[in-house]
Design a protein around this motif. Structure first.
Motif, PDB file in Angstrom:
ATOM      1  N   HIS A 108       0.821  -1.221   0.000  1.00  0.00           N
ATOM      2  CA  HIS A 108       0.000   0.000   0.000  1.00  0.00           C
ATOM      3  C   HIS A 108       0.853   1.268   0.000  1.00  0.00           C
ATOM      4  O   HIS A 108       0.326   2.367  -0.188  1.00  0.00           O
ATOM      5  CB  HIS A 108      -0.917   0.009   1.221  1.00  0.00           C
ATOM      6  CG  HIS A 108      -1.827  -1.173   1.290  1.00  0.00           C
ATOM      7  ND1 HIS A 108      -2.972  -1.282   0.532  1.00  0.00           N
ATOM      8  CD2 HIS A 108      -1.746  -2.326   2.006  1.00  0.00           C
ATOM      9  CE1 HIS A 108      -3.565  -2.437   0.788  1.00  0.00           C
ATOM     10  NE2 HIS A 108      -2.840  -3.081   1.672  1.00  0.00           N
ATOM     11  N   ASN A 228      -3.693  -6.331   6.077  1.00  0.00           N
ATOM     12  CA  ASN A 228      -4.720  -6.578   5.066  1.00  0.00           C
ATOM     13  C   ASN A 228      -5.872  -7.400   5.648  1.00  0.00           C
ATOM     14  O   ASN A 228      -5.830  -7.822   6.799  1.00  0.00           O
ATOM     15  CB  ASN A 228      -4.116  -7.323   3.868  1.00  0.00           C
ATOM     16  CG  ASN A 228      -3.305  -6.420   2.969  1.00  0.00           C
ATOM     17  OD1 ASN A 228      -2.761  -5.417   3.414  1.00  0.00           O
ATOM     18  ND2 ASN A 228      -3.197  -6.774   1.706  1.00  0.00           N
ATOM     19  N   ASP A 268      -7.577  -4.304   0.102  1.00  0.00           N
ATOM     20  CA  ASP A 268      -7.515  -3.123   0.971  1.00  0.00           C
ATOM     21  C   ASP A 268      -6.847  -3.488   2.294  1.00  0.00           C
ATOM     22  O   ASP A 268      -6.629  -4.659   2.606  1.00  0.00           O
ATOM     23  CB  ASP A 268      -8.916  -2.583   1.211  1.00  0.00           C
ATOM     24  CG  ASP A 268      -9.571  -2.064  -0.061  1.00  0.00           C
ATOM     25  OD1 ASP A 268      -8.984  -1.177  -0.682  1.00  0.00           O
ATOM     26  OD2 ASP A 268     -10.650  -2.562  -0.438  1.00  0.00           O
ATOM     27  N   SER A 269      -6.560  -2.467   3.069  1.00  0.00           N
ATOM     28  CA  SER A 269      -5.920  -2.692   4.362  1.00  0.00           C
ATOM     29  C   SER A 269      -6.719  -2.022   5.465  1.00  0.00           C
ATOM     30  O   SER A 269      -7.620  -1.232   5.212  1.00  0.00           O
ATOM     31  CB  SER A 269      -4.486  -2.136   4.358  1.00  0.00           C
ATOM     32  OG  SER A 269      -4.509  -0.724   4.252  1.00  0.00           O
TER      33      SER A 269
END
Length: 273
Positions: A108, A228, A268-269
């Motif tokens: 990210h 994550n 996504d995280s």
């Protein structure tokens, strides 16, 4: 054949083979390379012996980037996208060969994001993580205490240990990027122990850790986690639950499904405070 330890300096390598080839048999590759199956370990790893040196260079030329099984790459498509995957499935700050996968929480971060951190006075400490395949090994034991983590190598040098210890001493947030970073930091603390003030510090070290962090564990170093959304029955998910709580994780995953967040390596995280 998935190579687990490409940093070895002799002709022996640890690999995963599917389907397994019997001990004494050989596997043949391009450019005259071949390897003999020497033994199979209880963990599922196989030890092979190559007939000549230069295996790492050979892999870089003919091998493909190993990706999680849910990312479909087969046959010609795997070869066609190999260069793309090598660039995409990698953190911007990666330097040292040795991991079987990218520490995906780090995907990210871009150069611009890291630059912004520094401009805002946020110190960044780096460590070397040789992510092992045990991270992706599902928990099959009926009880968590019976799950055995396979060892992973990590290195924290003196300069970065001092950055982390200074932050601890000044009551700053210690933000771990990814569960593999957590395992390294929490393993390094045992080398110094607790100071007179009751704070835990770390020491520079280069070693292996088999620590399995599950609910009930008392975190000694980190107080913030970037991670994550993980697979069910996975050790990273258990660690995230240990850092927050089972209830918070269930609530977070329910919200993620509702809002159609992306899961797993390219997903996504979350930031857990």
């Amino acid at each position: 054949m998935l190579f687990l330890d490409p940093c070895q300096k002799n002709e022996y390598y640890k690999v995963l083979i599917k389907p397994f080839i019997g001990v004494g048999k050989k596997a043949y590759f391009e450019n005259g390379y071949e390897c003999e199956i020497m033994s199979k370990m209880e963990s599922g790893e196989t030890v092979v012996k190559f007939n000549k040196s230069g295996v790492l260079e050979f892999l870089q030329e003919h091998g493909i980037m190993p990706l999680p099984p849910y990312i479909k790459r087969k046959g010609e498509l795997a070869q066609e996208l190999s260069d793309f995957d090598r660039q995409r499935y990698q953190t911007v700050y990666a330097k040292t060969l040795g991991a079987v996968a990218a520490p995906t929480a780090g995907l990210h971060f871009t150069e611009n994001i890291l630059k912004t951190f520094k401009e805002n006075g946020i110190n960044i400490a780096t460590l070397t993580l040789h992510v092992g395949w045990g991270t992706f090994k599902s928990i099959t034991s009926a009880e968590l205490k019976n799950h055995n983590m396979l060892p992973e190598k990590f290195t924290i040098d003196k300069t970065n240990a001092e950055i982390i210890n200074s932050a601890i001493n000044n009551n700053k947030r210690i933000v771990a990027v990814g569960t593999t970073s957590v395992r390294a930091l929490e393993s390094a603390v045992g080398k110094v122990g607790f100071s007179k003030t009751g704070k835990a510090f770390i020491k520079d070290c280069s070693e292996e850790t088999s620590i399995f962090i599950c609910p009930g564990y008392k975190f000694k170093i980190i107080n913030t986690l970037v991670t994550n959304f993980h697979l069910s029955k996975s050790t990273p998910l258990i660690m995230a639950s240990a850092f927050s709580s089972r209830e918070i994780m269930l609530k977070a995953y329910k919200e993620a499904v509702k809002e159609k967040y992306r899961f797993f390596s390219y997903g996504d995280s979350m930031l857990i405070l």
